[in-house]
Enzyme design. Structure first.
Site, short mmCIF file in Angstrom:
data_model
loop_
_atom_site.label_atom_id
_atom_site.label_comp_id
_atom_site.label_asym_id
_atom_site.label_seq_id
_atom_site.Cartn_x
_atom_site.Cartn_y
_atom_site.Cartn_z
N GLY A 179 66.92 20.81 -64.75
CA GLY A 179 67.98 20.13 -65.47
C GLY A 179 67.71 20.12 -66.96
N CYS A 180 68.75 19.81 -67.72
CA CYS A 180 68.64 19.88 -69.18
C CYS A 180 67.71 18.78 -69.72
CB CYS A 180 70.02 19.79 -69.82
SG CYS A 180 71.04 18.41 -69.23
#
Lengths: 354, 354, 354, 354
Positions: D145-146
């Site tokens: 994920g970011c």
């Protein structure tokens, strides 16, 4: 003492701006606020910038109509005002922020918006010739569109003075994104609009006939003889900011003007004289050009003009806040006139910057 | 193998964009980079988006001139290129991103920029008639301005086809703030520009004579007979985004066009045919209008056009990135031609979005 | 009738916000406005959002001091207030928006700002224990900093209740760019700040000692026994918007709190009880989190809190407008108290959105 | 020669970024692109920044699976990857940009995302200990994920070195709006997000367990003895920009660190040593702090760190582009490893600024 306003269509940006302004109005208090799909929700949940409204909820339209308000504001999508207006009894003042009742020509309406023409109400731009008295006497008023306000006020003094040719107007205007409304659309997501300027509805924007209608009337007051043909090339674009319209309005000088000589000072001077007594129109000092940020949240239009000799074109630039002078502020300005209150009551002359 | 480029004026936005693009260029590597007031500083301190340049420092102009580069890019403020260019020996290719050598008329130069006219170099817009070969043969090329690129490419096909009257052009263009440069000015602070659209240099923008010069030449190629008079009303505005130009370019159709009938399809078709083989000009499919965000960081111009019957005006909208196709990208496009490399080498066709 | 305020330092953003608010104040009118380098210029040239000030020009500081105002606002860069304050005769109320007189400790001042400590004035945060009366009795008041207002009001109720450990506070706050002032700096250009979030002065922000001073006092009122040590990790970042602060304020619960059980409802309930009578602090309904846009132009702080069981941390989020409640609005709030006016007079509770 | 990639979920922002990067990839070409509700539409209509894709249309998922691609990228909403992955035959490499296969604990999955846990794939963060080889050997990889990328890379070197206490981490991160996806939501309209910073999912963001999982593994590699407990207070906020994450990551030094003395230089030095050979991690020179704009469109993480003695906290700040290193770029980095290509192939080290 004091009057009460109902707002129908209170969940959108126009409705929110009405509520923001009415909260500061000395003589009009907020009564019922209706919002079709949000009945029962807290108003401040949709408008968290209005924390004093926590505790008041949206009602349905019928309840707002029946709420006993002296004035009802309609802030509804195109085509919805007419059916609601039909349910409002005589005796209650109504100001419609939508387009339904702005146009006089059923044909122009059909071409711009499609569907049946609902009728024509008194047009709510007090700065136009004769409009102030008409609005004060009216029970139902159609508040102007945001672009038409910016463009009409830019051209009107020069059309009235007969120094520009109304059949050869070219306008390009940029608007903040609130002008496109609050409905969820992927094309209006922040990720899409930030860092972006884009043109839309090129050659077919629905606000053009309203501009033509306004300037045709202004031309009729200014110049004796047959009715002038007003023709305007109007291109709208979306700019990456929530509010504001900047309209660049160009025109070809008339032969008369060319013969007389038409410098920048003269053009700006015509604007200055025309709006000398207008509380909500500021013609800027020489050398200052309008910027939308200076009008943020105010009911004021800023104007400047020049004559470009190389192109033989007059250029007028106008800036306003599309939600205030371009919508809710102008609607309250009309309501003040209709209710016998001072026209400027509760309306900010001052913007918010930076 | 491979060639080396020096960049003089490497601390500004145009210089930074040259460096960004050259870092990805397969055949040109970055040599000396000069920046007047930043000699000895780390390049990446001023351009932290180029971390691979940490460790290389700015040199002075003389060192860059003497660095042995095959091509030198000048990215200097107006009026500074000429003096530097005078110190560059023959045999080194030079591309100037500034205005100094763009105009042919000393009179037009003096009126637009003031001061002495330094001369005229080959004009670096490959898409204009005959320009590609001339650039390939040139040793010194003046890369076009950002607005002139957007506006010239919008009008050129229609002027060449004789379907619009070049003496009655009206253009309004919005630019991102990087077009105003990197010098510290209070009026360009983020606090000032965010949330703001404003017009500037109304009726007197220095880019107009460059547009006029370009379209006068295009008109001469398209229509036999006496030289056409090109007249353009040009208004620039600043939009709250770092990059991008959107130019709305309107024109009156010629009698010929009106007689023939000039629908939207025909207008867009003329653009499509004209740019059919151009790698960096995209005429969008019908119904899609240019947006600046789609050109971010690319060397591509996006175009769309229509004919507005009500106003009897053609409207062409063009979008580009002012730092890429409007400055550094176009300069590298010219350098590719001058150095015998493929014209498109190292230049992105693809933008960065959202 | 009515009082007059002079503003010294009227050309910056804090000064502009004072003028914006004072224009709407029912009892205080704007008198002399001084701006060092702009003497003789039109005030509205620097603040075009205040068109009603066209015609009034900036005076010099001495003239403003001598203008007969009942209250003088100082909106000067750090270190400049002290010398001006020394020239203001006794009997005139003074509110300083700068940092010069906020800190009690000369050592803390020297570490944070450098240079000699000018002294300590009554600290102008009416919501702190005992502060309201002290401000009302004071002749000279130091208005709090923007970050300290957001952070102090977030933690104060929980520190006072003894449910968080004041020696283990971690705060990260984002501010709009107006917090960095109006001086021309390349790093604050719109081209730099749009599309960018960046941290600055990490581990050494000058506002930290002010937060520590405030919370140390609050702790002393809440908990009997030896003085608590307040320690806060404070990181500021710059966000791409003109105005607004969002502070995320975390804290470790005390053993007492852990034993008692400390749910989200309880934490928010402590805030709600603490600020129940405060006109300018809104603890949002459960589930609503503060957003800076909802406070734009208002003098209101929005708060929400929760307890994060997984991390065993309390999180309080506060939002305010750094120029209004964080500077000029709070200064006028203090002036109202000092002048015997209602504390809320002329101060908007309502923000501007969207 | 060359390989072909299919993209499933090509209409969103992650999908668009995959297409942008793959267009520039020297060895992987774009094959079938699927988008559930847009089958038959032109890809470039949804991604006008990719004009070279005009003419290619979206296919359905089954067609993409059967298209003969060597690698398939899944860029689907949470919970959708698993069902699609089940239809992809063995032998095709798959990289999932979604969350479905990132977590090892079914319990953690259920708490964060709800619903059944689909399983666990090789976690695609090559910079973690041992991860590079595992990814190269894997057929199916879950791209991180970011936020977890920004936060894990900030803390990992210090956790591995045993100088911070992993049970007392406090992180606040701001993200651009593209992180919230492309689905039309009123809360993400440009009018709402511009000028606004707001916190969301406070105390319950679904990315936290991924951060905890990563750092638990890192702690296990660094410190002999029983498994460390990782506890992180994580607050996410939305900033008014399309792209970018800035994570402010604080930690309490361990007793060991305090005893040894832990200056800013030492902290940054630990980061520098840890990432010395990493192509996509840049620890900035002393005194330079990360800004999101410098990472725009690049696959690079920028880091800086200090030790704040007053608060006794280490502060690490990391910046990245959430769509590139935070999603599509990292996914291609993994695909390069899986396909035996150079890890950095086709991935920009250079950002786009201003």
């Amino acid at each position: 003492m004091g009057m009460t306003a109902a707002v129908i269509g209170g969940s959108g940006y126009g409705g929110g701006e009405l509520l923001r302004l009415l909260l500061a109005h000395p003589e009009i208090e907020i009564g019922a606020v209706a919002a079709h799909t949000n009945v029962g929700e807290d108003i401040a949940d949709l408008h968290p910038h209005l924390p004093s409204l926590y505790g008041q909820t949206f009602v349905d339209t019928a309840a707002a109509v029946a709420s006993g308000a002296e004035v009802i504001f309609l802030a509804l999508p195109h085509g919805r005002s007419a059916e609601v207006a039909a349910t409002i009894p005589t005796g209650i003042k109504v100001v419609d922020l939508g387009a339904d009742f702005r146009l006089e020509s059923a044909e122009a309406w059909a071409k711009a918006y499609g569907g049946a023409h609902a009728g024509t109400w008194t047009y709510g731009m007090p700065e136009l010739p004769g409009a102030r008295a008409a609005i004060a006497a009216a029970e139902r008023v159609a508040a102007p569109g945001c672009y038409p306000t910016a463009v009409t006020l830019a051209y009107a003094p020069l059309v009235a003075a007969g120094v520009i040719d109304p059949s050869d107007l070219v306008t390009v205007a940029a608007s903040g994104t609130s002008g496109a409304g609050r409905a969820a659309k992927a094309s209006l997501l922040g990720s899409e609009v930030m860092g972006d300027v884009t043109a839309y509805k090129v050659g077919r924007h629905q606000h053009r006939p309203e501009i033509v209608q306004n300037l045709t009337k202004v031309a009729a007051t200014g110049v004796p003889g047959p009715a002038a043909t007003v023709r305007v090339s109007f291109t709208a674009s979306l700019a990456p900011m929530p509010r504001g319209i900047l309209a660049t309005c160009t025109a070809r000088p008339t032969g008369k003007a060319s013969t007389d000589g038409l410098g920048a000072d003269l053009v700006a001077g015509i604007l200055r004289a025309y709006y000398d007594d207008e509380p909500f129109v500021t013609v800027l000092p020489a050398g200052r050009w309008p910027r939308t940020s200076a009008t943020l949240g105010s009911n004021t239009v800023h104007l400047q003009a020049t004559y470009d000799e190389d192109a033989d074109r007059v250029v007028v630039v106008s800036a306003l806040d599309n939600l205030t002078k371009g919508a809710a502020g102008q609607a309250i300005q009309c309501a003040n006139l209709m209710l016998g209150l001072p026209e400027t009551m509760g309306l900010p002359l001052t913007g918010l910057a930076p």
